[in-house]
Motif scaffolding. Structure first.
Motif, PDB file in Angstrom:
ATOM      1  N   LYS A   1       6.191  -8.127 -17.768  1.00  0.00           N
ATOM      2  CA  LYS A   1       6.721  -6.572 -17.803  1.00  0.00           C
ATOM      3  C   LYS A   1       5.338  -5.694 -17.839  1.00  0.00           C
ATOM      4  N   ILE A   2       4.617  -6.115 -18.540  1.00  0.00           N
ATOM      5  CA  ILE A   2       3.356  -5.118 -18.529  1.00  0.00           C
ATOM      6  C   ILE A   2       2.453  -5.368 -16.989  1.00  0.00           C
ATOM      7  N   TYR A   3       2.191  -6.294 -16.578  1.00  0.00           N
ATOM      8  CA  TYR A   3       1.455  -6.571 -15.472  1.00  0.00           C
ATOM      9  C   TYR A   3       1.930  -6.507 -14.261  1.00  0.00           C
ATOM     10  N   LYS A   4       3.216  -6.241 -14.187  1.00  0.00           N
ATOM     11  CA  LYS A   4       4.234  -5.936 -13.031  1.00  0.00           C
ATOM     12  C   LYS A   4       3.953  -4.476 -12.822  1.00  0.00           C
ATOM     13  N   LEU A   5       3.656  -3.674 -13.827  1.00  0.00           N
ATOM     14  CA  LEU A   5       3.154  -2.256 -13.496  1.00  0.00           C
ATOM     15  C   LEU A   5       1.933  -2.044 -13.146  1.00  0.00           C
ATOM     16  N   LEU A   6       1.110  -2.890 -13.140  1.00  0.00           N
ATOM     17  CA  LEU A   6      -0.481  -2.837 -12.825  1.00  0.00           C
ATOM     18  C   LEU A   6      -0.527  -3.232 -11.682  1.00  0.00           C
ATOM     19  N   THR A   7       0.076  -4.628 -11.236  1.00  0.00           N
ATOM     20  CA  THR A   7      -0.228  -5.324 -10.040  1.00  0.00           C
ATOM     21  C   THR A   7       0.762  -4.881  -8.853  1.00  0.00           C
ATOM     22  N   MET A   8       1.851  -4.278  -9.178  1.00  0.00           N
ATOM     23  CA  MET A   8       2.856  -4.015  -8.263  1.00  0.00           C
ATOM     24  C   MET A   8       3.398  -4.895  -7.685  1.00  0.00           C
TER      25      MET A   8
ATOM     26  N   PHE B   1      -6.788  -1.824  -9.784  1.00  0.00           N
ATOM     27  CA  PHE B   1      -5.528  -1.188 -10.393  1.00  0.00           C
ATOM     28  C   PHE B   1      -5.881   0.300 -10.258  1.00  0.00           C
ATOM     29  N   ALA B   2      -6.929   0.895 -10.342  1.00  0.00           N
ATOM     30  CA  ALA B   2      -6.982   2.449 -10.041  1.00  0.00           C
ATOM     31  C   ALA B   2      -6.570   2.871  -8.777  1.00  0.00           C
ATOM     32  N   LEU B   3      -7.205   1.885  -7.830  1.00  0.00           N
ATOM     33  CA  LEU B   3      -7.257   2.140  -6.245  1.00  0.00           C
ATOM     34  C   LEU B   3      -5.813   2.048  -5.892  1.00  0.00           C
ATOM     35  N   MET B   4      -4.990   1.237  -6.356  1.00  0.00           N
ATOM     36  CA  MET B   4      -3.788   0.576  -6.083  1.00  0.00           C
ATOM     37  C   MET B   4      -2.689   2.078  -6.261  1.00  0.00           C
ATOM     38  N   THR B   5      -3.089   2.545  -7.233  1.00  0.00           N
ATOM     39  CA  THR B   5      -2.254   3.954  -7.687  1.00  0.00           C
ATOM     40  C   THR B   5      -2.384   4.934  -6.518  1.00  0.00           C
ATOM     41  N   LYS B   6      -3.153   4.861  -5.630  1.00  0.00           N
ATOM     42  CA  LYS B   6      -3.550   5.831  -4.593  1.00  0.00           C
ATOM     43  C   LYS B   6      -3.037   5.023  -3.090  1.00  0.00           C
ATOM     44  N   TRP B   7      -3.290   3.837  -3.034  1.00  0.00           N
ATOM     45  CA  TRP B   7      -2.976   3.000  -1.799  1.00  0.00           C
ATOM     46  C   TRP B   7      -2.340   2.040  -2.258  1.00  0.00           C
ATOM     47  N   GLU B   8      -0.926   2.206  -2.191  1.00  0.00           N
ATOM     48  CA  GLU B   8      -0.079   0.988  -2.774  1.00  0.00           C
ATOM     49  C   GLU B   8      -0.088  -0.305  -2.057  1.00  0.00           C
TER      50      GLU B   8
ATOM     51  N   LEU C   1      -2.554  -1.712  -1.267  1.00  0.00           N
ATOM     52  CA  LEU C   1      -3.815  -2.629  -1.601  1.00  0.00           C
ATOM     53  C   LEU C   1      -3.253  -3.720  -2.332  1.00  0.00           C
ATOM     54  N   LYS C   2      -1.952  -3.527  -2.750  1.00  0.00           N
ATOM     55  CA  LYS C   2      -1.446  -4.730  -3.801  1.00  0.00           C
ATOM     56  C   LYS C   2      -1.588  -6.145  -3.353  1.00  0.00           C
ATOM     57  N   TRP C   3      -1.641  -6.090  -1.811  1.00  0.00           N
ATOM     58  CA  TRP C   3      -1.518  -7.408  -1.277  1.00  0.00           C
ATOM     59  C   TRP C   3      -2.986  -7.938  -1.028  1.00  0.00           C
ATOM     60  N   ASN C   4      -4.021  -7.377  -1.627  1.00  0.00           N
ATOM     61  CA  ASN C   4      -5.279  -7.949  -1.322  1.00  0.00           C
ATOM     62  C   ASN C   4      -5.534  -8.969  -2.287  1.00  0.00           C
ATOM     63  N   PRO C   5      -6.370  -9.934  -1.836  1.00  0.00           N
ATOM     64  CA  PRO C   5      -6.472 -11.125  -2.925  1.00  0.00           C
ATOM     65  C   PRO C   5      -6.938 -10.672  -3.948  1.00  0.00           C
ATOM     66  N   PHE C   6      -7.849  -9.699  -4.628  1.00  0.00           N
ATOM     67  CA  PHE C   6      -8.334  -9.549  -5.669  1.00  0.00           C
ATOM     68  C   PHE C   6      -7.241  -9.272  -6.686  1.00  0.00           C
ATOM     69  N   ASN C   7      -6.232  -8.842  -6.233  1.00  0.00           N
ATOM     70  CA  ASN C   7      -4.932  -8.497  -7.102  1.00  0.00           C
ATOM     71  C   ASN C   7      -4.232  -9.831  -7.544  1.00  0.00           C
ATOM     72  N   MET C   8      -4.394 -10.897  -6.685  1.00  0.00           N
ATOM     73  CA  MET C   8      -3.851 -12.174  -6.834  1.00  0.00           C
ATOM     74  C   MET C   8      -4.421 -12.689  -8.109  1.00  0.00           C
ATOM     75  N   LEU C   9      -5.608 -12.541  -8.244  1.00  0.00           N
ATOM     76  CA  LEU C   9      -6.131 -13.075  -9.500  1.00  0.00           C
ATOM     77  C   LEU C   9      -5.781 -12.713 -10.931  1.00  0.00           C
ATOM     78  N   ASN C  10      -4.805 -11.876 -10.706  1.00  0.00           N
ATOM     79  CA  ASN C  10      -4.194 -11.396 -11.998  1.00  0.00           C
ATOM     80  C   ASN C  10      -2.962 -12.406 -12.423  1.00  0.00           C
ATOM     81  N   LEU C  11      -2.726 -13.361 -11.546  1.00  0.00           N
ATOM     82  CA  LEU C  11      -1.437 -14.103 -11.729  1.00  0.00           C
ATOM     83  C   LEU C  11      -1.533 -14.863 -13.234  1.00  0.00           C
TER      84      LEU C  11
END
Length: 258
Positions: free
Chosen positions: A221-228, A194-201, A203-213
Motif C-alpha cells: 500500500k505504501i510503496y505503490k504510491l512511490l513506485t506507481m 521517486f522525486a523524478l517520477m512525480t514529474k514524469w510518470e 519513468l516508473k518503467w525504468n529498471p531502477f524503480n524495479m529495484l524496490n520490489l
C-alpha cells in the motif's frame, strides 16, 4: 549442455574463493545473530531475521563477483578457446554459465534461509515465533519468504546487467569493480527516481524503480504510491529487464573476439 553446466559447477566448487566466501558469510551471519542477542534492547532481532541476518546483503556481493569472473576470467586467461575448440557453440557456452550462476544463487538463498531458521530457533525462539504476525497480516515466516523472493528477482536484474558488463570488459577486476559500484549507484538512483517520477510518470518503467520490489512485496500500500506500479507489474518488469540484459549480453558474447 548438461556437460557444460557440470564442468562449470566443477570449476566453481573447486575455486578457493567459493569455499572462503561461503564460510565467511556463515561466520558473519552467526556473529550478527549473537551480537543481536547480546544487545536485544537496541537491535530488533525480528528485522534482522527477515533480512537473513545480513546474509541477503552478502549474497549480492558474492554473486556479483561470481558472475563477473565466470565470463571475464575465461577471456582474460584464454581458456574460452578450449571450450570453442570442443565444438560447443558460443550460445551453449554462455547459457551454461547462466544456468550455473542460477543454480549457485538458488543454493545460496536456500542455505541462507535454512541457516536463518536455525539461528532463530536457537537464539530467538523465546522472542518471537515464526507463525506470529510481523506486519500487514504476514507471519514472520511468510514475510521472510516474500523478502527472499523479491530480493532474488532484484538480484537477477543486477546480475543480468553484470553479465552484460562482463562481456564488455577484458579483465575480471574491472568487471567486478564496475558491478559493485553499479550496485551502490543503482540503490541511490532508485531513491532519486521517486522525486523524478512525480514529474514524469513514464519513468516508473525504468529498471531502477524495479529495484524496490522487495519493499513493495511487504508494504504494498505504501510503496505503490512511490513506485506507481502494482506488485505484479514490478515482477513482470524485473523479468522483462532480465531478459533484455541477458539478450544484450548474448549478442555481445557472440561478437566478442577471442
Amino acid at each position: 549442455m548438461f556437460t557444460l553446466v557440470k564442468q562449470e559447477l566443477f570449476k566453481l566448487i573447486h575455486k578457493k574463493s567459493t569455499v572462503i566466501l561461503a564460510i565467511l558469510q556463515l561466520v558473519l551471519m552467526i556473529a550478527l545473530a549473537a551480537f543481536a542477542k547480546a544487545n536485544s534492547t537496541s537491535i530488533d532481532s525480528k528485522t534482522i531475521f527477515i533480512s537473513g541476518f545480513g546474509g541477503l546483503g552478502w549474497i549480492v556481493f558474492i554473486m556479483i563477483t561470481a558472475c563477473s569472473s565466470i565470463i571475464a576470467m575465461e577471456f582474460q586467461y584464454g581458456t574460452i578457446k578450449e571450450l570453442f575448440y570442443r565444438r560447443y557453440s558460443r550460445g551453449m557456452v554462455l547459457i551454461s554459465k547462466w544456468l550455473t550462476m542460477l543454480l549457485y544463487s538458488i543454493v545460496y538463498y536456500v542455505a541462507t534461509f535454512l541457516i536463518s531458521l536455525i539461528l532463530q530457533l536457537i537464539l530467538f525462539s523465546g522472542d518471537f515465533n515464526l507463525t506470529d504476525i510481523y506486519q500487514n497480516n504476514y507471519s514472520y515466516l511468510a514475510a521472510a519468504g516474500l523478502t527472499y523472493l523479491g530480493n532474488f528477482l532484484v538480484l537477477w536484474l543486477l546480475l543480468s546487467l553484470v553479465l552484460l558488463l562482463a562481456n564488455i570488459f577484458k579483465t575480471t577486476a574491472a568487471a567486478i569493480t564496475v558491478g559493485i559500484i553499479g550496485y551502490f549507484a543503482t540503490s541511490i538512483i532508485s531513491t532519486i527516481m521517486f522525486a523524478l517520477m512525480t514529474k514524469w510518470e513514464w519513468l516508473k518503467w525504468n529498471p531502477f524503480n524495479m529495484l524496490n520490489l522487495p519493499n513493495q512485496m511487504l508494504n504494498g500500500k505504501i510503496y505503490k504510491l512511490l513506485t506507481m506500479l502494482s506488485t505484479q507489474e514490478m515482477v513482470i518488469g524485473n523479468l522483462v529487464y532480465i531478459a533484455i540484459f541477458l539478450g544484450l549480453g548474448f549478442l555481445a558474447f557472440r561478437r566478442r573476439n577471442v
